[in-house]
Structures are given as structure tokens and as C-alpha cells.
Design an enzyme around this catalytic site. Structure first.
Site, short mmCIF file in Angstrom:
data_model
loop_
_atom_site.label_atom_id
_atom_site.label_comp_id
_atom_site.label_asym_id
_atom_site.label_seq_id
_atom_site.Cartn_x
_atom_site.Cartn_y
_atom_site.Cartn_z
CG ASP A 72 -13.54 -7.22 2.01
OD1 ASP A 72 -13.30 -6.47 2.97
OD2 ASP A 72 -13.98 -6.81 0.91
CE1 TYR A 121 -3.47 -2.69 0.65
CE2 TYR A 121 -4.63 -0.64 1.10
CZ TYR A 121 -4.65 -1.99 0.81
OH TYR A 121 -5.85 -2.63 0.67
CG ASP A 167 -7.97 -4.83 1.59
OD1 ASP A 167 -8.92 -4.35 2.25
OD2 ASP A 167 -7.92 -4.79 0.35
CE LYS A 189 2.31 -17.75 -2.54
NZ LYS A 189 1.48 -18.96 -2.61
CG ASP A 248 -1.48 -20.05 -1.23
OD1 ASP A 248 -0.96 -20.03 -0.10
OD2 ASP A 248 -0.98 -20.66 -2.20
C1 IPM Z 1 -10.35 -1.37 3.97
C2 IPM Z 1 -10.63 -0.79 2.61
C3 IPM Z 1 -9.51 0.18 2.25
C4 IPM Z 1 -8.22 -0.62 2.21
C5 IPM Z 1 -9.73 0.95 0.94
C6 IPM Z 1 -11.01 1.73 0.96
C7 IPM Z 1 -8.56 1.84 0.61
O1 IPM Z 1 -10.80 -1.79 1.67
O2 IPM Z 1 -10.24 -0.60 4.93
O3 IPM Z 1 -10.27 -2.59 4.07
O4 IPM Z 1 -7.91 -1.24 1.18
O5 IPM Z 1 -7.50 -0.62 3.20
MG MG Z 2 -10.81 -3.74 2.49
#
Ligand code: IPM
Ligand code: MG
Length: 351
Positions: A249, A142, A245, A189, A221
């Protein structure tokens, strides 16, 4: 207690969900005799429109001076569909994380008793899941060097980690594990990436300081697969920015909805609390978004201020609302769908 909280509503559904978190926090403050001063500030696309910058200095000053930051969401489709945009709302979030030194992102994954059957995963797999993904937040790909070369036909992003960045995150991970299930999994990884090998080497060297913690090392993975198959195998996961990240999710599926998952971001000074979901632009302004992730993020804020009862009061009332079906349309499944503000009102009243 007197609390001065910077309030960054941001974009999309941000303002709507933030409003509910304010309502609920104010109700908690009234009940337990605290005084909250909210300090609103601009961020994201809203800040770009107002002052041309997604994380203005004025916003930073407000955050740096606050006892905590409560954050809604960031992002706007106008920028997503324009890869040439020079200024992007997400840059605001990254700049904020970096400037506030928020290197550790705490993303808990747990289930809600009344929602277990809403998860696409089988009950027996997920019931009782209680894990934390501790995501490194101010380094890695990032923030590494990126750019274009060969007349724009080649692009690169670099994943760079320094030992101290891994150490400070791993230290938080070990400390958390000590207070919980005493298991730490370093996800990387290392079979391919040099930065991952530095992660492994660094964490291995720290193991002897925490003899009670059982440490494991897994490839990202494999964890992507195992996390939804055997979530109960995990206690605290530490991992790099991008891996975290993606895995967080994925982990939200375990709890049934992204609209439920809170997070905190910690550094050495002020901490930030935000839902893990995005700005959900399709729902913006419609009063339909689920405010619970933001409200549960406010609970994490109270918890970190050692206001444990207050935090529990929020979690209890959220569980009650879920059990009684006072839910937004993402969880209504044919039943009555309440508006975002109605859920907030109900929770505040029932605190
Ligand atoms: C998160 C989001 C952010 C990230 C985006 C909006 C930049 O997906 O906080 O997980 O990738 O960190
Ligand atoms: Mg995210």
C-alpha cells in the site's frame, strides 16, 4: 491460444473494474487471434448474500479448472463495522489464496511518465522506479493460530513460518532478481521476531546458489521509511505476508494512485490476477472507479502466458490514455473526468 479465465468480480467497485478488464482483454484477443472463455463465479459479500459463504466450493472448482483467475475486489462496510460478524468477505479471499496454493504475491511498483507529478513524492526521487515486492501470501500471521482467552479480554494472532514456505518464496525472489536487476532484499524484523530470524537464516543459506545476486537484509520499519525516500535502491523485495500487505500500500504512493497497481499471485498451478486496491465501497455503482489496476493485472496474465506482445499492447494503450487525459476522477485534477466504462471503451477501441 484458447484461454478459460475464471472471473471473480467480488464486491464494491469489483464488478465495474472487472467489466473494463474483460472489454480490453477481449479486444486484445480479437486483435491477436485468441479465444477467451470467461467463467464468472461468486465471491466475497456477494457470495455470502447468495449462498452464505464468501468462497463457495463451486467457485473453487471453477477457479481450479481455469487457466487463470481474474479477480476484482472484496470487502463490504457492513462487515467492517461489525467486529462480531462470524462470516466475513475477506475470509473468502484468504481461503481462495490458501486453497489455490497462491503462496507468492507479485506486486510491481513503477511510475507512469505522465503521472510523475501527481505523486506526492518528488520527481527526482521516484522517476525510474522499478521494483517488485514479492509478498508471502499463504502463511504468517494471516494464517497462524488466533483466538481469545480470559473471557474475551485477551486476543492473540501468531506469526508462524516453516522453512519450506520461506524457501519457495525466496526461490521465486532469486529467480526474478536474476532476470532483472540482480538485487534481492529480504525485509523482516529479525531484531525482535523469531520467525524473522528463520527467514534470514533460510535466505542466507540460499545465497550461494545465486552468486550473481546481491542480497541485503533490512528491517521492515526502516524499509517503511526508505522505500518512499529511495525507491530506486530496490529491485526485488521478499517479505512476510503482513509486512508485504503494508509495504505494498505504501509503495502505491510512488506511482501516484492505488487505482493503478496490478498484482499476480502465483502457486504451483493456476495463477490469480488482481488489483492491489480494495472494494472502495463509497464509489460502488457510480461508474467512477479507476479500472487501470485491474486492466494492468490482465496484462500480467497475458505476460505469464508468454503473450508478451499482447501484454505490451495493453500497457501501451494505458500509457496513451494517461498521456491524453482519458482518466477517471482520481487522476483528473480539475480536468475532464471520464467514467469507468468510458475509459474501458476508449482503451478497447484503441487496442
Ligand atoms: C490485499 C488486501 C487483503 C490482504 C485484504 C482485503 C484481506 O489488503 O490484498 O492487500 O490483507 O491481503
Ligand atoms: Mg492490502
Amino acid at each position: 491460444m484458447k484461454l478459460n479465465i475464471a472471473l471473480l468480480a467480488g464486491d464494491g467497485i469489483g464488478p465495474e473494474v472487472i467489466d473494463q478488464a474483460v472489454k480490453v482483454s477481449d479486444a486484445v484477443a480479437a486483435k491477436y487471434g485468441h479465444e477467451i472463455t470467461w467463467a464468472p463465479a461468486l465471491t466475497g459479500a456477494a457470495a455470502i448474500d447468495a449462498v452464505g459463504e464468501p468462497y463457495p466450493d463451486e467457485t473453487h472448482d471453477i477457479c481450479a479448472a481455469a487457466d487463470a483467475v481474474l479477480f476484482g475486489a472484496i470487502g463490504h462496510p457492513r462487515f467492517d463495522n461489525d467486529p462480531s460478524a462470524k462470516v466475513r468477505p475477506e475470509q473468502g479471499l484468504l481461503k481462495m489464496r490458501k486453497k489455490l496454493g497462491l503462496f507468492a504475491n507479485v506486486r510491481p511498483t513503477f511510475t507512469f511518465p505522465s503521472l510523475i507529478d501527481k505523486s506526492p513524492l518528488k520527481r527526482e526521487r521516484i522517476e525510474g522506479t522499478d521494483l517488485i515486492i514479492l509478498r508471502e501470501l499463504t502463511g504468517g500471521v494471516y494464517f497462524g493460530e488466533r483466538g481469545r482467552k480470559d473471557d474475551g479480554n485477551t486476543a492473540f494472532d501468531t506469526m508462524t513460518y516453516q522453512r519450506f514456505e520461506i524457501q519457495r518464496l525466496a526461490k521465486k525472489g532469486f529467480e526474478m532478481a536474476m532476470k532483472r536487476g540482480k538485487k534481492l532484499c529480504c525485509v523482516d524484523k529479525a531484531n525482535v521476531l523469531e520467525s524473522s530470524r528463520l527467514w534470514r537464516e533460510t535466505v542466507q543459506a540460499m545465497e550461494k546458489e545465486y552468486p550473481e545476486v546481491e542480497v541485503s537484509y533490512e528491517f521492515v520499519d526502516a524499509v517503511a521509511m526508505r522505500l518512499v525516500q529511495w525507491p530506486k535502491d530496490y529491485d526485488v523485495i521478499i517479505t512476510a505476508n503482513l509486512f508485504g500487505d503494508i509495504l505494498t500500500d505504501e509503495a502505491s504512493v510512488i506511482s501516484g494512485s492505488m487505482g493503478l497497481m496490478p498484482s499476480s499471485s502465483l502457486g504451483s498451478e493456476v495463477s490469480l490476477y488482481e488489483p492491489i486496491h480494495g472494494s472502495y465501497p463509497q464509489a460502488a455503482g457510480k461508474n467512477i472507479a479507476n479500472p487501470l489496476a485491474t486492466i494492468l493485472s490482465a496484462a500480467m496474465l497475458f505476460e505469464d502466458k508468454n503473450l508478451t506482445e499482447e501484454a505490451q499492447a495493453i500497457r501501451d494503450v494505458v500509457n496513451k490514455s494517461l498521456a491524453e487525459g482519458i482518466v477517471t476522477e482520481d487522476l483528473a485534477e480539475g480536468g475532464k473526468a471520464y467514467k469507468t466504462s468510458e475509459v474501458g471503451d476508449w482503451l478497447a477501441k484503441n487496442i
